[in-house]
Design an enzyme around this catalytic site. Structure first.
Site, short mmCIF file in Angstrom:
data_model
loop_
_atom_site.label_atom_id
_atom_site.label_comp_id
_atom_site.label_asym_id
_atom_site.label_seq_id
_atom_site.Cartn_x
_atom_site.Cartn_y
_atom_site.Cartn_z
CE1 TYR A 148 -3.94 2.19 0.63
CE2 TYR A 148 -2.60 3.19 2.35
CZ TYR A 148 -3.73 3.21 1.55
OH TYR A 148 -4.63 4.25 1.66
CG PHE A 194 -12.31 1.08 18.56
CD1 PHE A 194 -11.72 -0.18 18.40
CD2 PHE A 194 -11.53 2.11 19.08
CE1 PHE A 194 -10.38 -0.39 18.73
CE2 PHE A 194 -10.19 1.90 19.43
CZ PHE A 194 -9.62 0.65 19.25
P1 NAD Z 1 -12.66 2.01 0.25
O1 NAD Z 1 -12.01 0.67 0.33
O2 NAD Z 1 -13.97 2.20 0.90
O3 NAD Z 1 -12.80 2.47 -1.27
C1 NAD Z 1 -11.94 2.05 -2.31
C2 NAD Z 1 -12.78 1.76 -3.52
O4 NAD Z 1 -11.92 1.38 -4.61
C3 NAD Z 1 -13.74 0.59 -3.30
O5 NAD Z 1 -15.03 0.93 -3.78
C4 NAD Z 1 -13.14 -0.55 -4.10
O6 NAD Z 1 -14.07 -1.49 -4.54
C5 NAD Z 1 -12.46 0.22 -5.24
N1 NAD Z 1 -11.37 -0.52 -5.87
C6 NAD Z 1 -10.35 -1.18 -5.25
N2 NAD Z 1 -9.53 -1.72 -6.18
C7 NAD Z 1 -10.05 -1.37 -7.39
C8 NAD Z 1 -9.64 -1.64 -8.73
N3 NAD Z 1 -8.55 -2.37 -9.00
N4 NAD Z 1 -10.40 -1.13 -9.74
C9 NAD Z 1 -11.51 -0.40 -9.49
N5 NAD Z 1 -11.94 -0.14 -8.24
C10 NAD Z 1 -11.20 -0.61 -7.21
O7 NAD Z 1 -11.60 3.04 0.83
P2 NAD Z 1 -11.70 4.61 1.06
O8 NAD Z 1 -11.43 4.87 2.48
O9 NAD Z 1 -12.93 5.15 0.44
O10 NAD Z 1 -10.43 5.12 0.25
C11 NAD Z 1 -10.54 5.72 -1.03
C12 NAD Z 1 -9.16 6.21 -1.46
O11 NAD Z 1 -8.67 7.16 -0.52
C13 NAD Z 1 -8.11 5.09 -1.54
O12 NAD Z 1 -7.30 5.32 -2.66
C14 NAD Z 1 -7.33 5.26 -0.26
O13 NAD Z 1 -6.02 4.82 -0.40
C15 NAD Z 1 -7.39 6.77 -0.07
N6 NAD Z 1 -7.19 7.12 1.36
C16 NAD Z 1 -8.18 6.88 2.28
C17 NAD Z 1 -7.97 7.18 3.62
C18 NAD Z 1 -9.01 6.97 4.67
O14 NAD Z 1 -8.74 7.21 5.84
N7 NAD Z 1 -10.22 6.56 4.36
C19 NAD Z 1 -6.75 7.74 4.01
C20 NAD Z 1 -5.76 7.94 3.05
C21 NAD Z 1 -6.01 7.65 1.73
N1 UDP Z 2 -6.28 -0.66 15.65
C1 UDP Z 2 -6.68 -1.13 16.89
N2 UDP Z 2 -7.76 -1.97 16.95
C2 UDP Z 2 -8.47 -2.32 15.85
C3 UDP Z 2 -8.07 -1.82 14.58
C4 UDP Z 2 -6.96 -0.99 14.53
O1 UDP Z 2 -6.08 -0.82 17.93
O2 UDP Z 2 -9.46 -3.09 16.00
C5 UDP Z 2 -5.14 0.27 15.60
C6 UDP Z 2 -4.09 -0.06 14.53
O3 UDP Z 2 -3.15 -0.99 15.03
C7 UDP Z 2 -3.50 1.31 14.29
C8 UDP Z 2 -4.67 2.27 14.48
O4 UDP Z 2 -5.64 1.53 15.25
O5 UDP Z 2 -2.52 1.59 15.25
C9 UDP Z 2 -5.30 2.73 13.18
O6 UDP Z 2 -5.59 1.58 12.42
P1 UDP Z 2 -6.34 1.65 11.00
O7 UDP Z 2 -6.27 0.27 10.42
O8 UDP Z 2 -7.68 2.27 11.16
O9 UDP Z 2 -5.49 2.68 10.12
P2 UDP Z 2 -3.91 2.88 9.82
O10 UDP Z 2 -3.09 1.97 10.70
O11 UDP Z 2 -3.77 2.53 8.39
O12 UDP Z 2 -3.68 4.30 10.14
#
Ligand code: NAD
Ligand code: UDP
Length: 315
Positions: A148, A194
């Site tokens: 990732y 959570f």
């Molecule tokens: P999510 O998993 O809910 O959404 C991702 C979407 O992409 C899903 O609908 C999935 O089906 C689709 N997808 C995955 N692989 C695909 C492929 N090969 N072709 C077409 N569609 C595909 O996640 P999200 O939280 O909505 O994240 C959306 C974007 O934002 C991602 O790129 C993620 O890396 C980025 N992002 C999210 C967060 C967050 O906290 N939610 C933080 C940083 C970055």
């Molecule tokens: N985490 C946790 N319990 C859970 C899921 C996640 O303590 O049931 C912790 C995880 O180890 C991380 C933080 O919560 O330290 C955020 O995790 P998340 O997967 O939401 O996002 P990311 O690690 O990608 O920021």
């Protein structure tokens, strides 16, 4: 203010962020094409938009090219939850890298603007705190999170190189942990875990000591920043941090969720996953300056209340 209608492609549009974005873009009067392979997204997130005159749904995988005439592309396709992006790590990195190449190629041929949903994960386990855009990060290139983190880093490189080499109109945002309605209740991220555990009165699982920190941003604040970023002039490419600087330990988050749900859940401790970052907080000075004074307005308590209400229907 009158905004001219654009044809907008949202990859990953059936996911958590994508579906909230599609809804906002439709509301703003744009013509939206939502593209998704439904790996982690769901038609349920966009079902209410199906049949709308300005909404089209396309089942497609971004690891394959596609051609569509558009003015703007938001490239969100990629699983974001650690258990899901680690399920098929080769596919995850292909999605980031090949998806970026295909969307940049499409932007090049249609002269569209393209926005990349990058992530705070590009900072890895950061040695600089809070994180500023100029910090290059501390990422393990061969660990279980690398598919990732490195995929997203490579995508940023591709965006910058298409911009420098071929003048593609790009925007890069680095999103910090975001939560809210349309998150998959079972996707394994901390906020959804959570809340679902608390609503079911089951044990709340803290990984490690619970002293690691994250900064949690409510979805509406992110969507506002994304739309503003797309509207900036071509000279501003980013990368720009988008997040809420409020910083909380996982223990604090667990206690908040228990208090807000009135749950009988107990906190239990489980092993910390490998390479789990110890701290995260965005410096958002650049976003404030470049995005017309944008700043997050939803605090964690208010955002959690709205998210808890959304998750209640899944219990
Ligand atoms: P999510 O998993 O809910 O959404 C991702 C979407 O992409 C899903 O609908 C999935 O089906 C689709 N997808 C995955 N692989 C695909 C492929 N090969 N072709 C077409 N569609 C595909 O996640 P999200 O939280 O909505 O994240 C959306 C974007 O934002 C991602 O790129 C993620 O890396 C980025 N992002 C999210 C967060 C967050 O906290 N939610 C933080 C940083 C970055
Ligand atoms: N985490 C946790 N319990 C859970 C899921 C996640 O303590 O049931 C912790 C995880 O180890 C991380 C933080 O919560 O330290 C955020 O995790 P998340 O997967 O939401 O996002 P990311 O690690 O990608 O920021």
């Amino acid at each position: 203010m009158i905004i001219a209608m654009s044809r907008v492609l949202v990859t990953g549009g059936a996911g958590f962020i994508g579906s909230n974005l599609c809804e906002r873009l439709i509301r703003d009067g744009h013509d939206v094409i939502c593209l998704d392979n439904y790996f982690t997204g769901s038609k349920d997130n966009i079902r209410h938009l199906i049949g709308h005159d300005h909404f089209e749904l396309v089942r497609h995988d971004v690891t394959e090219p596609n051609i569509v005439e558009v003015d703007e592309i938001y490239n969100l396709a990629c699983p974001a939850s650690p258990p899901y992006y680690q399920y098929d790590p080769v596919k995850t990195i292909k999605t980031s890298v090949m998806g970026a190449i295909h969307m940049l190629g499409l932007a090049q041929s249609t002269k569209a603007k393209v926005l990349q949903a990058s992530t705070s994960e590009i900072y890895g386990d950061p040695m600089v705190h809070p994180q500023v855009e100029g910090y290059w990060g501390n990422v393990n290139p061969i660990g279980i999170r690398s598919c990732y983190d490195e995929g997203k880093r490579c995508a940023e490189t591709l965006f910058m190189d298409y911009h420098r080499q071929s003048n593609v109109r790009i925007k890069i945002i680095r999103i910090f942990n975001t939560y809210g309605p349309n998150m998959n209740p079972e996707d394994g991220r901390v906020v959804s875990n959570f809340i679902m555990q608390a609503l079911r009165n089951r044990d709340i699982t803290i990984y490690g000591s619970g002293l690691q920190t994250r900064s949690f941003q409510y979805i509406d604040d992110l969507i506002e920043a994304m739309v503003r970023m797309m509207a900036t002039g071509d000279d501003f490419t980013g990368p720009v941090n988008i997040g809420n600087p409020g910083e909380f330990t996982m223990l604090e988050l667990a206690q908040k969720v228990i208090d807000l749900t009135g749950s009988k859940s107990k906190i239990i401790f489980k092993p910390l996953p490998l390479d789990d970052p110890k701290q995260r907080r965005p410096d958002i000075s650049l976003a404030k300056e470049k995005l017309g004074g944008w700043t997050p307005v939803v605090n964690l308590d208010d955002g959690l209340k709205k998210t808890i209400k959304y998750f209640e229907k899944f219990v």
